[in-house]
Each structure stands twice: as structure tokens, then as C-alpha cells.
Write an enzyme that holds these catalytic residues in place. Structure first.
Site, PDB file in Angstrom:
ATOM      1  N   CYS A   1      34.489  42.603  39.900  1.00  0.00           N
ATOM      2  CA  CYS A   1      34.991  42.096  41.176  1.00  0.00           C
ATOM      3  C   CYS A   1      35.426  43.203  42.120  1.00  0.00           C
ATOM      4  CB  CYS A   1      36.126  41.109  40.941  1.00  0.00           C
ATOM      5  SG  CYS A   1      37.393  41.706  39.809  1.00  0.00           S
TER       6      CYS A   1
ATOM      7  N   GLU B   1      42.845  35.316  40.183  1.00  0.00           N
ATOM      8  CA  GLU B   1      42.052  36.491  40.570  1.00  0.00           C
ATOM      9  C   GLU B   1      40.621  36.016  40.662  1.00  0.00           C
ATOM     10  OE1 GLU B   1      39.525  38.818  40.626  1.00  0.00           O
ATOM     11  OE2 GLU B   1      40.101  40.162  38.993  1.00  0.00           O
TER      12      GLU B   1
END
Length: 474
Positions: free
Chosen positions: A280, A246
Site C-alpha cells: 500500500c 488501513e
């Protein structure tokens, strides 16, 4: 503050070089912690590998009971964890306690239940006289690398599914924000068998590389930057490890003319600047249709200007500092480069806050163009850009014209348009008329350079298993 490593069920001091851990709200050193030595990294992996022989064979019920106990302990020590996270990360204390701790507890409880629902398939006779079955088995030792923006939450996202599936874990939190992971290690050591959970401290080069490259590690899970992901994928390639990545994002926020502007303003004020923008999935790349562009910029600028940054222990603080001095400089440089284009206008913010700590003012930039760096590159700070678009086709192309593919949102009252646009967006998640919402039951993960693999949900649990075929002759 707990500063020892957890190796094979024992809390031990690191044997490597000492590294300072800072309070980003003041710039002061909280303490120094000794890194794990190469020998300690090896010992942690070998302890996990030895523990896997039994842990991998435990029943889902037994694993679930351990996860539930850990969830209870985190909940009971919620104030302690929130205070550590606040001091080490600069997060507003009330946000850490009220938002993050309950979500962390829920992740462990979800995977405790999910562990008991993970099944292979009892198949049939595809060859006469033979019965086939599909098993989902644990992989073995998982090396988990957690980031500095949500240290405890990301540790939970990595530990819970890996343990629920029957793996053993060696966790390395960021050397910038290790304190909650080390506290978690202290509380977990009496819940899980020795070696099932190991927690190390150190930098990527000194601890991360020997950990992820260890021949007995079968999977590496990372939440971090694209550069770190590229390095780990390359570093682990010779041993053909499974990787779970990720790697950040640059979320497009598509606002059509018919959107509820007040809802957009409220949403971006919250979801673009939460955790000082160090997220994010932050709502940081706005595309506003030409009919509402000016109104949105004006109203959003006024709203962002009211955001209060301040001391983490002040209940009225909405934004704390950035996590490190180096990151403060990166964010500042990105905004200065945007200013230098000549066509980007600072609506509010755009500068460091004077005084102690690593504070950057909540910033809104208007007039950004598709090819500008502020639109294309992740800033990871309290900085939101606004770009004008003409029509649906143009904005979908622009939104997808990005190396990232983690999160996105669409704001419109047109249900058909919402379905049509969300179906075309190349992102792991698309929200409609909201942003930033996560639940344990739904998968979180990206595509393109944002990585692959899922956190949370049953999909996340499956990522920590291997599919095996067993055929029985009869």
C-alpha cells in the site's frame, strides 16, 4: 502444514466448508482447509471475552514477557515461517527470510517494551476535595482482519499492540494466505493463556462478518481494501464498535528537477516493485518535473527492465508472482485500460508472463495524465506510472487530488522545498529522498479513504486503549 484453528488454547479443525489454498508460483493447490463454523466463531469470541477478565488485569511486565517469548519463537522458526510465506504468497524466499522475519520479530519486541511505558496521567485537584486521574485501559476483545500481501507481518502489527495493551484477540488472516498465521497460532498457544489469542480461517462472508459483528467484540482492526473497510464500518455500526482502518494507498513520488536521478531510479526500482508491487506504500505514482522527465523515464525504464521475476526459491529472483489468479486479472485489466487511452506509453513490461503461476511483468508507463485511472486508482501490482508536472504548486495539488492518503515521497536537494512540500501533502507519511522505510518506533497510517488509526509506535499502542477518568473524593 499446520491447518487447524486456535480456539480457547486448543488447535481444532474447522467445521465449515473447505477452501483451497494455492501456491501462486505454480497455480497448484497446496492444501484445503475447513473454515470456522458460525459456532466456532462464537466460541472464539466468547473464549477471548472470558480470558480478558484476567489478561486485562495482568501487569505490563507479564504481558511483555509473553510477547518477548513469542518474538524468540518466531526468530527460532524464521526459516519455517519464511518458507511458508514464500510458498503461500509467492514471495522470494530470501526476501521473506532476510527482510520480513527480522521486522516481524522487532515489532513484538518493540511492543513488549512499549507495554511497560504506557501511562495514564496522574492529574490534580480540579474540584476541591477531589483528585482526578487518567487511565489508559484495554478495550476487551479485538477482532483483527489481516490482508494477503504481508500475512505474518500484518498479523504481528495487529497482535502485538492489542496484546501489549491488555486486550484479547481473534485474528482472521486472509483465506488466500493463512498458513503463517496458523503456524503462529500453533506456537503461541503455549505462551499465552487460553483464549488470549484465537486464530480462525475463512472467507469474509462466512467468518469475517459474524466475527466483526459479534456483540462481544469491542474493536475491529482491518488492513485491506476500501470496499472491505466500508463494509466493516457499515456492518459494525449498529453495535458502535471502535474501528481501526488501513485501507491502501496510491503513493505520489514527487521528483523535482534538482533531484538525484540515480537515487530516484534506484529507489523506485526497489520500492515500486518490492513484493511485486503488492504494497500500500509502493512508489507507484511518479510526478516528474519537466526538466528531468525524459531522462528519468529513460533511465528508470532501463532499470526496471533488469528486474528478474522467477521462482521464489531462486536467490536471484527479485519479483515473485501476484497472490492470486483473480488479482493477476485485475492488474492486467488496469494496464490494458491504460494502454487503451492512446497517450500512455509502455516503456517496459505491460503483459502477463507466459507459463505457470500468476506472474506479471514489471511495468513502467509514461505519459500518464492526472485524471487517468492508472494515476487515480490503486493497482497493487508491479506497475508504476510517470506524469509530467510544471511547478511546485501544480504537483502539490495533483498529489493531494487523490482519494488515498497513506504514503508519499519528495525528491529534491532543496531543503526548504522539502519542508515546504512535505508540510502540505495530505498523507500519513512523507519521505524525503527515500521511500518505503518503516521502523517500529514511528507510526504508520493514513487519512482520507486510506483510513485512520496508527500501526506501530506508541500511537499504535494507544489506539488499542480507552481513556478513562477516575475521580477520588477525599
Amino acid at each position: 502444514m499446520q491447518h487447524k484453528l486456535l480456539i480457547n488454547g486448543e488447535l481444532v479443525s474447522g467445521e465449515g466448508e473447505k477452501q483451497p489454498v494455492y501456491n501462486p508460483a505454480t497455480g497448484d493447490v497446496l492444501l484445503e482447509i475447513a473454515e470456522a463454523s458460525a459456532e466456532q466463531v462464537d466460541a472464539a469470541v466468547r473464549a477471548a471475552d472470558a480470558a480478558f477478565a484476567e489478561w486485562g488485569q495482568t501487569t505490563p511486565k507479564a504481558r511483555a514477557e509473553c510477547l518477548l517469548k513469542l518474538a524468540d519463537v518466531i526468530e527460532e522458526n524464521g526459516q519455517v515461517f519464511a518458507e511458508l510465506e514464500s510458498r503461500n504468497c509467492g514471495k522470494p524466499l530470501h526476501s521473506a527470510f532476510n527482510d520480513e522475519i527480522p521486522a516481524i520479530v522487532d515489532v513484538f519486541r518493540f511492543f513488549a517494551g512499549a507495554a511497560r511505558c504506557l501511562n495514564g496521567l496522574a492529574a490534580g485537584e480540579y474540584l476541591e476535595g477531589h483528585t482526578s486521574m487518567i487511565r489508559r485501559d484495554p478495550l476487551g476483545v479485538v477482532a483483527s482482519i489481516a490482508p494477503w500481501n504481508y500475512p505474518l507481518m500484518m498479523a504481528a502489527w495487529k497482535l502485538a499492540p492489542a496484546l501489549a495493551a491488555g486486550n484479547c484477540v481473534v485474528l482472521k488472516p486472509s483465506e488466500i494466505t493463512p498458513l503463517t498465521a496458523l503456524k503462529l497460532a500453533e506456537l503461541a498457544k503455549d505462551i499465552f493463556p487460553a483464549g488470549v489469542i484465537n486464530v480462525l480461517f475463512g472467507r469474509g462472508k462466512t467468518v469475517g462478518d459474524p466475527l466483526t459483528g459479534h456483540p462481544k467484540v469491542r474493536m475491529v482492526s482491518l488492513t485491506g481494501s476500501i470496499a472491505t473497510g466500508e463494509h466493516i464500518i457499515s456492518h459494525t455500526a449498529p453495535s458502535i464498535k471502535r474501528t481501526h482502518m488501513e485501507l491502501g494507498g496510491k503513493a505520489p513520488v514527487i521528483v523535482f528537477d534538482d533531484a538525484d536521478i540515480e537515487a530516484v531510479v534506484e529507489g523506485v526500482r526497489t520500492f515500486g516493485y518490492y513484493n511485486a508491487g503488492q504494497d500500500c506504500t509502493a512508489a507507484c505514482r511518479i510526478y516528474a518535473q519537466k526538466g528531468i522527465y525524459d531522462t528519468l523515464v529513460e533511465k528508470l525504464g532501463a532499470a526496471v527492465a533488469t528486474l528478474k521475476s522467477g521462482a521464489p526459491d531462486d536467490d536471484s529472483t527479485e519479483l515473485g508472482p501476484l497472490s492470486s489468479l483473480a488479482h493477476l486479472e485485475r492488474v492486467s485489466k488496469a494496464v490494458e485500460e491504460a494502454k487503451a487511452t492512446g497517450h500512455i506509453k509502455v516503456i517496459t513490461g505491460g503483459e502477463k508472463r507466459k507459463g505457470n503461476g500468476y506472474y506479471y511483468a514489471p511495468t513502467l508507463l509514461a505519459g500518464a495524465l492526472q485524471d487517468d485511472a492508472i494515476v487515480q486508482k490503486e493497482v497493487f501490482g508491479p506497475v508504476v506510472s510517470v506524469t509530467l508536472f510544471d511547478n511546485e504548486e501544480q504537483v502539490v495539488n495533483w498529489a493531494n487530488d487523490s482519494q488515498y492518503g497513506l504514503a508519499s515521497s519528495v525528491w529534491t536537494k532543496d531543503v526548504g522545498r522539502a519542508h515546504r512540500v512535505s508540510a502540505r501533502l495530505q498523507y500519513g507519511c512523507t519521505w524525503v529522498n527515500t521511500h518505503f522505510m518503516l521502523v517500529s518506533e514511528m507510526p504508520h497510517g493514513g487519512q482520507k479513504l486510506s483510513g485512520y488509526g496508527k500501526d506501530m509506535s506508541l500511537y499504535g499502542l494507544e489506539d488499542y486503549t480507552v481513556v478513562r477518568h477516575v475521580m477520588v473524593k477525599h
